[in-house]
Structure formats: C-alpha cells, structure tokens
Design a protein around this motif. Structure first.
Motif, PDB file in Angstrom:
ATOM      1  N   TYR A 109      11.823  -3.673  -3.926  1.00  0.00           N
ATOM      2  CA  TYR A 109      11.821  -3.977  -2.493  1.00  0.00           C
ATOM      3  C   TYR A 109      10.984  -2.940  -1.744  1.00  0.00           C
ATOM      4  O   TYR A 109      10.163  -3.269  -0.876  1.00  0.00           O
ATOM      5  CB  TYR A 109      13.241  -3.945  -1.921  1.00  0.00           C
ATOM      6  N   MET A 110      11.203  -1.675  -2.066  1.00  0.00           N
ATOM      7  CA  MET A 110      10.512  -0.603  -1.373  1.00  0.00           C
ATOM      8  C   MET A 110       9.005  -0.676  -1.606  1.00  0.00           C
ATOM      9  O   MET A 110       8.209  -0.400  -0.698  1.00  0.00           O
ATOM     10  CB  MET A 110      11.076   0.746  -1.825  1.00  0.00           C
ATOM     11  N   ALA A 111       8.592  -1.058  -2.819  1.00  0.00           N
ATOM     12  CA  ALA A 111       7.161  -1.183  -3.105  1.00  0.00           C
ATOM     13  C   ALA A 111       6.502  -2.214  -2.196  1.00  0.00           C
ATOM     14  O   ALA A 111       5.321  -2.088  -1.857  1.00  0.00           O
ATOM     15  CB  ALA A 111       6.952  -1.555  -4.571  1.00  0.00           C
ATOM     16  N   ALA A 148       7.358  -2.724   0.864  1.00  0.00           N
ATOM     17  CA  ALA A 148       7.647  -2.311   2.248  1.00  0.00           C
ATOM     18  C   ALA A 148       8.756  -3.163   2.849  1.00  0.00           C
ATOM     19  O   ALA A 148       8.753  -3.446   4.061  1.00  0.00           O
ATOM     20  CB  ALA A 148       6.383  -2.366   3.117  1.00  0.00           C
ATOM     21  N   LEU A 149       9.698  -3.566   2.018  1.00  0.00           N
ATOM     22  CA  LEU A 149      10.794  -4.429   2.452  1.00  0.00           C
ATOM     23  C   LEU A 149      12.028  -3.574   2.743  1.00  0.00           C
ATOM     24  O   LEU A 149      12.548  -2.898   1.849  1.00  0.00           O
ATOM     25  CB  LEU A 149      11.114  -5.458   1.362  1.00  0.00           C
ATOM     26  N   PRO A 150      12.517  -3.552   3.974  1.00  0.00           N
ATOM     27  CA  PRO A 150      13.721  -2.782   4.294  1.00  0.00           C
ATOM     28  C   PRO A 150      14.901  -3.219   3.421  1.00  0.00           C
ATOM     29  O   PRO A 150      15.062  -4.411   3.133  1.00  0.00           O
ATOM     30  CB  PRO A 150      13.970  -3.098   5.770  1.00  0.00           C
ATOM     31  N   VAL A 151      15.728  -2.259   3.012  1.00  0.00           N
ATOM     32  CA  VAL A 151      16.784  -2.499   2.037  1.00  0.00           C
ATOM     33  C   VAL A 151      18.149  -2.280   2.669  1.00  0.00           C
ATOM     34  O   VAL A 151      18.364  -1.310   3.403  1.00  0.00           O
ATOM     35  CB  VAL A 151      16.633  -1.555   0.821  1.00  0.00           C
ATOM     36  N   VAL A 152      19.084  -3.196   2.368  1.00  0.00           N
ATOM     37  CA  VAL A 152      20.507  -2.975   2.636  1.00  0.00           C
ATOM     38  C   VAL A 152      21.203  -2.963   1.279  1.00  0.00           C
ATOM     39  O   VAL A 152      21.060  -3.913   0.501  1.00  0.00           O
ATOM     40  CB  VAL A 152      21.103  -4.065   3.542  1.00  0.00           C
ATOM     41  N   ALA A 153      21.934  -1.878   0.981  1.00  0.00           N
ATOM     42  CA  ALA A 153      22.501  -1.697  -0.356  1.00  0.00           C
ATOM     43  C   ALA A 153      23.896  -1.117  -0.272  1.00  0.00           C
ATOM     44  O   ALA A 153      24.242  -0.418   0.694  1.00  0.00           O
ATOM     45  CB  ALA A 153      21.608  -0.755  -1.176  1.00  0.00           C
ATOM     46  N   TYR A 154      24.687  -1.397  -1.316  1.00  0.00           N
ATOM     47  CA  TYR A 154      25.959  -0.704  -1.459  1.00  0.00           C
ATOM     48  C   TYR A 154      25.687   0.736  -1.896  1.00  0.00           C
ATOM     49  O   TYR A 154      24.754   1.004  -2.668  1.00  0.00           O
ATOM     50  CB  TYR A 154      26.845  -1.411  -2.484  1.00  0.00           C
ATOM     51  N   ARG A 155      26.495   1.650  -1.405  1.00  0.00           N
ATOM     52  CA  ARG A 155      26.285   3.076  -1.633  1.00  0.00           C
ATOM     53  C   ARG A 155      26.767   3.461  -3.037  1.00  0.00           C
ATOM     54  O   ARG A 155      27.910   3.868  -3.229  1.00  0.00           O
ATOM     55  CB  ARG A 155      27.020   3.898  -0.572  1.00  0.00           C
ATOM     56  N   LEU A 156      25.885   3.343  -4.016  1.00  0.00           N
ATOM     57  CA  LEU A 156      26.155   3.762  -5.388  1.00  0.00           C
ATOM     58  C   LEU A 156      25.332   5.008  -5.694  1.00  0.00           C
ATOM     59  O   LEU A 156      24.252   5.213  -5.128  1.00  0.00           O
ATOM     60  CB  LEU A 156      25.804   2.654  -6.373  1.00  0.00           C
ATOM     61  N   THR A 157      25.808   5.817  -6.625  1.00  0.00           N
ATOM     62  CA  THR A 157      25.192   7.125  -6.886  1.00  0.00           C
ATOM     63  C   THR A 157      23.699   7.009  -7.164  1.00  0.00           C
ATOM     64  O   THR A 157      22.872   7.637  -6.489  1.00  0.00           O
ATOM     65  CB  THR A 157      25.887   7.810  -8.067  1.00  0.00           C
ATOM     66  N   ARG A 201       7.910   2.201   1.287  1.00  0.00           N
ATOM     67  CA  ARG A 201       6.647   2.037   0.558  1.00  0.00           C
ATOM     68  C   ARG A 201       6.059   3.393   0.182  1.00  0.00           C
ATOM     69  O   ARG A 201       5.628   3.585  -0.969  1.00  0.00           O
ATOM     70  CB  ARG A 201       5.654   1.247   1.415  1.00  0.00           C
ATOM     71  N   ARG A 202       6.052   4.332   1.097  1.00  0.00           N
ATOM     72  CA  ARG A 202       5.504   5.655   0.796  1.00  0.00           C
ATOM     73  C   ARG A 202       6.347   6.369  -0.266  1.00  0.00           C
ATOM     74  O   ARG A 202       5.809   7.062  -1.133  1.00  0.00           O
ATOM     75  CB  ARG A 202       5.419   6.507   2.061  1.00  0.00           C
ATOM     76  N   ARG A 203       7.662   6.192  -0.228  1.00  0.00           N
ATOM     77  CA  ARG A 203       8.511   6.800  -1.261  1.00  0.00           C
ATOM     78  C   ARG A 203       8.227   6.170  -2.625  1.00  0.00           C
ATOM     79  O   ARG A 203       8.188   6.859  -3.643  1.00  0.00           O
ATOM     80  CB  ARG A 203       9.984   6.638  -0.891  1.00  0.00           C
ATOM     81  N   ALA A 204       8.030   4.859  -2.640  1.00  0.00           N
ATOM     82  CA  ALA A 204       7.701   4.184  -3.895  1.00  0.00           C
ATOM     83  C   ALA A 204       6.396   4.722  -4.474  1.00  0.00           C
ATOM     84  O   ALA A 204       6.279   4.945  -5.685  1.00  0.00           O
ATOM     85  CB  ALA A 204       7.607   2.672  -3.670  1.00  0.00           C
ATOM     86  N   GLU A 205       5.410   4.945  -3.610  1.00  0.00           N
ATOM     87  CA  GLU A 205       4.117   5.465  -4.058  1.00  0.00           C
ATOM     88  C   GLU A 205       4.216   6.901  -4.547  1.00  0.00           C
ATOM     89  O   GLU A 205       3.649   7.261  -5.588  1.00  0.00           O
ATOM     90  CB  GLU A 205       3.107   5.433  -2.901  1.00  0.00           C
ATOM     91  N   GLN A 206       4.951   7.741  -3.809  1.00  0.00           N
ATOM     92  CA  GLN A 206       4.886   9.185  -4.013  1.00  0.00           C
ATOM     93  C   GLN A 206       5.979   9.742  -4.915  1.00  0.00           C
ATOM     94  O   GLN A 206       5.793  10.808  -5.517  1.00  0.00           O
ATOM     95  CB  GLN A 206       4.935   9.885  -2.648  1.00  0.00           C
ATOM     96  N   VAL A 207       7.104   9.026  -5.037  1.00  0.00           N
ATOM     97  CA  VAL A 207       8.245   9.552  -5.787  1.00  0.00           C
ATOM     98  C   VAL A 207       8.634   8.665  -6.971  1.00  0.00           C
ATOM     99  O   VAL A 207       8.914   9.164  -8.059  1.00  0.00           O
ATOM    100  CB  VAL A 207       9.474   9.726  -4.850  1.00  0.00           C
ATOM    101  N   LEU A 208       8.642   7.359  -6.760  1.00  0.00           N
ATOM    102  CA  LEU A 208       9.217   6.443  -7.746  1.00  0.00           C
ATOM    103  C   LEU A 208       8.185   5.758  -8.635  1.00  0.00           C
ATOM    104  O   LEU A 208       8.560   5.091  -9.595  1.00  0.00           O
ATOM    105  CB  LEU A 208      10.033   5.360  -7.020  1.00  0.00           C
ATOM    106  N   ASP A 209       6.922   5.915  -8.340  1.00  0.00           N
ATOM    107  CA  ASP A 209       5.863   5.126  -8.977  1.00  0.00           C
ATOM    108  C   ASP A 209       5.869   5.246 -10.504  1.00  0.00           C
ATOM    109  O   ASP A 209       6.247   6.283 -11.067  1.00  0.00           O
ATOM    110  CB  ASP A 209       4.512   5.587  -8.431  1.00  0.00           C
ATOM    111  N   TRP A 210       5.402   4.176 -11.164  1.00  0.00           N
ATOM    112  CA  TRP A 210       5.364   4.133 -12.623  1.00  0.00           C
ATOM    113  C   TRP A 210       4.362   5.117 -13.216  1.00  0.00           C
ATOM    114  O   TRP A 210       4.524   5.557 -14.357  1.00  0.00           O
ATOM    115  CB  TRP A 210       5.030   2.716 -13.092  1.00  0.00           C
ATOM    116  N   ARG A 211       3.352   5.523 -12.479  1.00  0.00           N
ATOM    117  CA  ARG A 211       2.273   6.318 -13.067  1.00  0.00           C
ATOM    118  C   ARG A 211       2.772   7.611 -13.712  1.00  0.00           C
ATOM    119  O   ARG A 211       2.464   7.867 -14.881  1.00  0.00           O
ATOM    120  CB  ARG A 211       1.184   6.568 -12.019  1.00  0.00           C
ATOM    121  N   PRO A 212       3.553   8.468 -13.032  1.00  0.00           N
ATOM    122  CA  PRO A 212       4.072   9.657 -13.728  1.00  0.00           C
ATOM    123  C   PRO A 212       5.064   9.302 -14.829  1.00  0.00           C
ATOM    124  O   PRO A 212       5.187  10.032 -15.816  1.00  0.00           O
ATOM    125  CB  PRO A 212       4.737  10.472 -12.607  1.00  0.00           C
ATOM    126  N   GLN A 213       5.773   8.184 -14.674  1.00  0.00           N
ATOM    127  CA  GLN A 213       6.697   7.749 -15.726  1.00  0.00           C
ATOM    128  C   GLN A 213       5.921   7.372 -16.991  1.00  0.00           C
ATOM    129  O   GLN A 213       6.355   7.645 -18.117  1.00  0.00           O
ATOM    130  CB  GLN A 213       7.537   6.563 -15.243  1.00  0.00           C
TER     131      GLN A 213
END
Length: 469
Positions: free
Chosen positions: A321-323, A325-334, A377-389
């Motif tokens: 969703y974040m990739a 740029a879709l705003p997310v509503v989620a249950y608060r899980l760890t 979207r910026r968090r997906a690019e800078q923190v979560l992206d597949w490239r460093p993974q």
C-alpha cells in the motif's frame, strides 16, 4: 567455487505458484542477476505448464492437490506435495546438478528432502522462513487442551526444530522471526540473515487512477492478500457494513483483491450483510491489476487480528500500500507498526467499528491522506525497499558457497525513476502503458495521495507532453 562455474540454486515452494509468490520471484531475479542458475519447484497455477523457462528461471510445476478438509486432508496434502516435489528434484538433477536447496515454508517438511541430498550429493540447505507454523496452529485453534491437539502442536514444533537444525543458513523475514530461529531453533545468530519482503519500488509505483474502478463511488477502500481464517477479512466486511449502513456512506466502494480458504464464506457474508452492491471480489490478481486498483483506492486496509502469528509477522500488503502512496488503516500489531512507522492510522486489534470509523475519518480528510500517502511512499523507497534486501539475500549465497557473484544489481543500483536525462520529454508509463505519477515532484505526489487524480499540470502534460525538468 570459481566464478566461471555458476552455482545452481533449487528453490522449493508449496504455498503459492511462482511467479505469483512475489517474494520468491524477487529472490529468483536477484540470484539470476548475480550470475546464479535458478530452478524452482512449486504447484501449478491456472493454465500453467509443467515446465517453462521465465526470465532465465527454470520452473517445474505439479498439479496442486484438492483443497484439504480436516486433519486427514491436510496430512494428505503435505504428503502429496512432498512426494511430487521429491520426484521433480530428480528431474532437476537430471538436467543439471544443484548446489543449494532453498525451502520456503509452510510446511516445515522439506528438511527431510534436503537431508538425503546433503548426505549423498553435498547439497547445502537454506531455510527461507516465511511462517511460524506452531503459531499458525495456535492462532487458528487456540492453545490445545485435548491430547490430540497437544500432539499436533508437538509435531509442528518438532518439524520446525528439524528444519532449523538441518539448515546451513536461515533467512528470516524480520527480526522477530530471527529471534525465534536463534532462541527456539538453536541457530547461531551469525547463520541467520534478515531479508524483509520489501516492495520493489522501482516497479511498484502509483499510476494515474482509473476512476471506473471505483464503480460510481467517491472512495474505494482496498484489501490485498490471502483470505484465510487468520487474515481477518471478515472484519473488512463488518467495517464496510458499518460505513454503509451505520454512517450511511453510500459513496464508498470496497475491493477485496486475492483468494483463499475463506473466499466463499466471505462472499456469503457479504450477501447476508446486504453489501453486494458495494463490495467487489476480484479473486486471484496479477501485478497490473494490483497496480491499477491500489492507485485508484483512497485507503488500504490491514485488518489482521492480533494472534501469536500475526503479532510477529510482517504483512506484505501494508508495505505494498505504501509503495503506491496509499494511506493505510491497520490494526496495531508489533511488526505492522515496524513496517508502517508513522505513516499509518492504527486501531486497536479486533475493533471493526474503530476500523470503520478510522476509514471514514481518513477518507474525509484529504490533507491527512496527502501526508500519510506521500510519507508512506518515501518510507517504502528509503527504508522498506527490496533493493537492500536483495543485496542481503544474495550475500547469504555468496558467503555460503564462496562464490564471487556479480551481486543483484550488476548494472548499478536501480533508480526509482528510470528515465535518463535524454528521456525527460517522454511520457512516463509503466510496462502496461499506464501513465505513472512523477515521483520527483513532492507536491504532485502529495496531491495524488490526497485525490488519486491527475493535477491540472498533469492534464496539460497529457495533452502536450511533459516539459523537461
């Protein structure tokens, strides 16, 4: 092992066909780019051939078993898939010797297939840890009190231990899973590596929305993922019921993208709640459909209920969703909070009324949607992206085999916006010809996150062609 002789990796997947399993397909592409030979054994999807070569990856597939019912049905499913997979390993070996077997769970049974290959042919075994099967059992059935349930849980724990102890290396999808591999599996921490299922943000990126997907509504609320007993999709329908019938918001539409054991029950629940005019079930979807729906939606839902499994599992849909740029509503899980950070609206787990109210409030607040969507979207690019993974993943193989690979990006680190300087005047489109949002412009990204629509400048560019910048 010399670089001239590329190692051959055999990946085993039982849960999904490949390339539908996005994580495994990204792994395959990373290995191929690094210079490895790759084969995969998995079940067939609809219309899939028994053997094919896709992007240089050899795919060996078997007919999936019928949907399991009851303990005997699940036991037969595991035995059937294991035997079909074992037979195909011989077929793979006949074509070319493989040096590593990677097994992706569930189930935790393929250590028993890896063991003879380790002993007889010197094959290394890597365990790609996707699910916590003891926690899956507890999440579905609760803590067992009867002897039969206790025996089943004990077997699952034993299979998990055997998998950990047979593995030469363990790949964990997050630090919670890594801690379990060390603490419960006895795996040396230096033999574990965290490889998150991050989105490839150079591919997963928003397109200008197709308003027809909203089916006459103002807001489209999306759920993407498997629809099993532990996924909480029934809570999406309860939230939709509250939004439409309690709040009277007939301007909302809902789309449920995916499939699973509960799909038929969910369709019946939808009808019983009087929501058939508001809810669309797409069934199995491919990358283009996912891109188009998530680009058209106003809100993405992560309704996974708190359970021993879900609280420590990374939910791919939240990052996807974040990739877009879709705003997310989620249950608060760890682990959901680890993924979403401050880029989501969190609700206490199990509160479907709270989920519905949060969706309405966010949908009615375009400024908040702009803030969360752009930040996501910026968090997906800078923190979560597949490239460093991908680098960490290929590094596991390079270290284990002593292979000097080219790495997952031999042609250089891929940019999010792949246009070069001489392409500035060309329209920015994805591989299916859909017009992409220009991610270089923060203001345009925020505007899109809020409206899911073309800006006036975009409309002008559509007619005349984008200006150079």
């Amino acid at each position: 092992m010399s670089r001239q002789r590329a190692p051959h990796v055999l990946i085993i997947v039982q849960n999904l066909p490949v390339p539908l399993d996005r994580r495994v397909w990204l792994e395959c592409k990373a290995l191929r780019a690094a210079g490895y030979e790759v084969s995969v054994i998995c079940p067939k999807g609809p219309g899939d051939p028994a053997y094919a070569v896709l992007d240089g990856v050899h795919l060996y597939k078997y007919a999936p078993p019928k949907q399991a019912e009851g303990l005997a049905g699940y036991a037969w499913e595991f035995v059937y898939c294991w035997l079909r997979t074992a037979a195909l390993t011989l077929k793979v070996r006949k074509r070319a010797r493989f040096h590593v077997m990677q097994a992706c769970n569930p189930p935790d049974t393929y250590w028993a297939l890896a063991l003879p290959w380790k002993l007889l042919d010197g094959v290394k075994f890597i365990f790609d840890h996707h699910d916590l099967n003891p926690e899956v059992f507890r999440s579905r059935f609760g803590e067992p009190k009867e002897l039969g349930g206790k025996v089943q849980l004990a077997i699952l724990k034993w299979l998990e231990r055997r998998t950990f102890r047979t593995a030469d290396r363990v790949i964990s999808t997050n630090t919670s899973y890594q801690d379990i591999a060390v603490r419960r599996g006895g795996v040396p921490r230096e033999h574990t590596t965290v490889v998150r299922s991050g989105p490839d943000t150079s591919v997963m990126r928003p397109t200008h929305a197709d308003a027809d997907l909203r089916r006459g509504g103002k807001h489209l609320v999306a759920y993407l993922g498997i629809m099993g007993p532990q996924d909480g999709v029934d809570g999406v329908l309860l939230a939709a019921d509250r939004i439409v019938h309690h709040h009277g918001r007939t301007d909302f539409r809902f789309v449920l993208l995916g499939f699973g054991d509960c799909l038929d029950d969910l369709k019946k629940q939808c009808t019983d709640l009087g929501l058939d005019d508001y809810v669309e079930f797409t069934g199995r979807v491919g990358p283009e459909q996912i891109s188009r729906y998530l680009s058209a939606a106003s809100v993405g839902l992560s309704p996974d209920p708190r359970s021993p499994l879900n609280d420590v599992s990374t939910m791919n849909k939240t990052m996807e969703y974040m990739a877009y740029a879709l705003p997310v509503v989620a249950y608060r899980l760890t682990e959901t909070v680890v993924s979403g950070g401050e880029c989501a609206v969190y609700v206490e787990p199990g509160d479907s009324d709270g989920l519905a109210d949060a969706v309405v409030a966010l949908s009615d607040d375009p400024a908040k949607r702009a803030e969360l969507g752009a930040a996501g979207r910026r968090r997906a690019e800078q923190v979560l992206d597949w490239r460093p993974q991908a680098q960490a993943y290929v590094g596991v193989y390079d270290e284990l085999l002593g292979f000097a690979s080219a790495g997952p990006f031999p042609d250089g680190w891929p940019a999010v916006d792949r246009r070069s300087a001489d392409q500035q005047a060309e329209k920015l489109v994805d591989q299916w010809g859909n017009r992409l949002v220009d991610l270089r412009d923060d203001a345009a990204l925020r505007e899109f996150a809020a409206t899911r629509a073309l800006t006036l400048q975009d409309e002008s560019e559509r007619a005349t062609g984008p200006t150079a910048s």
